[in-house]
Design a protein around this motif. Sequence first.
Motif, PDB file in Angstrom:
ATOM      1  N   PRO A  62       0.800  -1.233   0.000  1.00 48.68           N
ATOM      2  CA  PRO A  62       0.000   0.000   0.000  1.00 48.68           C
ATOM      3  C   PRO A  62       0.830   1.278   0.000  1.00 48.68           C
ATOM      4  O   PRO A  62       0.531   2.218  -0.739  1.00 48.68           O
ATOM      5  N   ALA A  65       2.601   1.837  -3.299  1.00 51.76           N
ATOM      6  CA  ALA A  65       1.637   2.267  -4.301  1.00 51.76           C
ATOM      7  C   ALA A  65       1.310   3.746  -4.134  1.00 51.76           C
ATOM      8  O   ALA A  65       1.155   4.475  -5.120  1.00 51.76           O
ATOM      9  N   ASN A  86       1.069  -6.975  -6.622  1.00 48.75           N
ATOM     10  CA  ASN A  86       1.895  -6.134  -5.754  1.00 48.75           C
ATOM     11  C   ASN A  86       1.325  -5.982  -4.345  1.00 48.75           C
ATOM     12  O   ASN A  86       1.789  -5.138  -3.583  1.00 48.75           O
ATOM     13  N   LEU A  88      -1.348  -4.655  -3.188  1.00 49.93           N
ATOM     14  CA  LEU A  88      -1.727  -3.261  -2.924  1.00 49.93           C
ATOM     15  C   LEU A  88      -2.839  -3.145  -1.891  1.00 49.93           C
ATOM     16  O   LEU A  88      -2.889  -2.163  -1.140  1.00 49.93           O
ATOM     17  N   GLY A  92      -3.854   0.646  -1.064  1.00 52.45           N
ATOM     18  CA  GLY A  92      -3.059   0.974  -2.246  1.00 52.45           C
ATOM     19  C   GLY A  92      -3.936   1.289  -3.441  1.00 52.45           C
ATOM     20  O   GLY A  92      -3.641   2.181  -4.232  1.00 52.45           O
ATOM     21  N   LEU A 111      -4.369  -3.958 -12.531  1.00 53.35           N
ATOM     22  CA  LEU A 111      -4.191  -4.116 -11.095  1.00 53.35           C
ATOM     23  C   LEU A 111      -4.595  -5.527 -10.659  1.00 53.35           C
ATOM     24  O   LEU A 111      -5.090  -5.745  -9.557  1.00 53.35           O
ATOM     25  N   ASN A 114      -4.149  -8.235  -6.632  1.00 49.87           N
ATOM     26  CA  ASN A 114      -3.670  -7.279  -5.631  1.00 49.87           C
ATOM     27  C   ASN A 114      -4.499  -7.249  -4.356  1.00 49.87           C
ATOM     28  O   ASN A 114      -4.341  -6.350  -3.538  1.00 49.87           O
TER      29      ASN A 114
END
Length: 385
Positions: A62, A65, A86, A88, A92, A111, A114
């Motif tokens: 997060p 990001a 990632n 997130l 994020g 995205l 995530n």
Amino acid sequence: MAAGGGGSGADGASSGEEDAGGPEGESRYLAACRACGVTPVSGLLRRRPGPALSLRHRGLGPRGAKALALSLMVNTSILTLDLSDNWLQGEGAAAVAEMLKENCYISAVDLSDNKLGVEGAKAFSAMLLENTTIVSLQLSGNEFDDQAAKYLADAITANSKVEILDLSYNMFGDKAGEILGTAIAENIGLKELKISWNHFHSQGAAALVKGLGANVFLKVLDVSYNGFGNSGAAALGEALKANNVLEELNVRNNHISVEGALHIAAGLKENKTLKRLDMTRNPMQSEGCCGVLKALQANSGTGIEILDLPDIPVNKELADLCDAVKILFPNLLLRRGGNTKLQRKSPLKVELQTQPKVISAMTSSESLPAHARASSWMRVEGAPF
């Protein structure tokens, strides 16, 4: 953070300093990292100027990001952003969404994977109510459930700019099917929707597909690996009768039996626009496959170019129907079990098959016992059908 090369491509920046990898963009990113207390991603610092930024599998989290989003807020050169896998999470996603409210240059966002959850769905829905630039949005594998569907449906209904949307590998259930189906019916921008690998079953699947019949923009729909069953297949059949825009439909592995296959066949009998249909991994049996082929026979205006049927034993009736359909539609690519090694049959092969006695190197199927004709047909054509 792991080091690695970032995305590259043709130079889309008006000046190197505007690019995320240029001096100004780099200093902006480093400042954002200091403010957020995170280590800069080396791949971003070393990337060559270009319109694509790919930071997949970097463990941004997060805060990472948020730092990246702050640096991209005023960026004018990045057109494609890939932040898949990632971790997130919702926080994020919210940071990236806020950036995309301000940035009017990025048109493709990935995205996927995530763990965005409901919070992420809410943030991206709010963003899509304002953003008019994004045309491709990949949100697969983000643990979206029926509650998240409520937020996403608002965006699907109101946003007319997104043309490609991927919501596959999520946790949507039957309630989500009802919610998203209504949104699809009202959407006026989507051209491609992937919603495979979810949990749509009979009732939810039927509600989802009902929206398809009313949609006049969607060209590609992937609902594979759900649980449509015969009820969902019946809804698909009705939608195919009404829809005159859809070109590709994937219903692979949806527990569609003979009954469901015949419902879809009824739709194919009237549909003129569908070009590709994938029905593999469904327990349709020979009867269901024959029903689909008979529907094509009865529809001289069919647009089908590629038809994928389940991998089942080919009996005499099915073999004969394959022969008849391929003569009627010589450019049709007919495959069994998704076999991609088959080549489109040429008119010459059709002519040769209808006159087997001319080919001395081959055994005429007419001289074989009835139970052996199917396997002979397969050997002659080198194809599953």
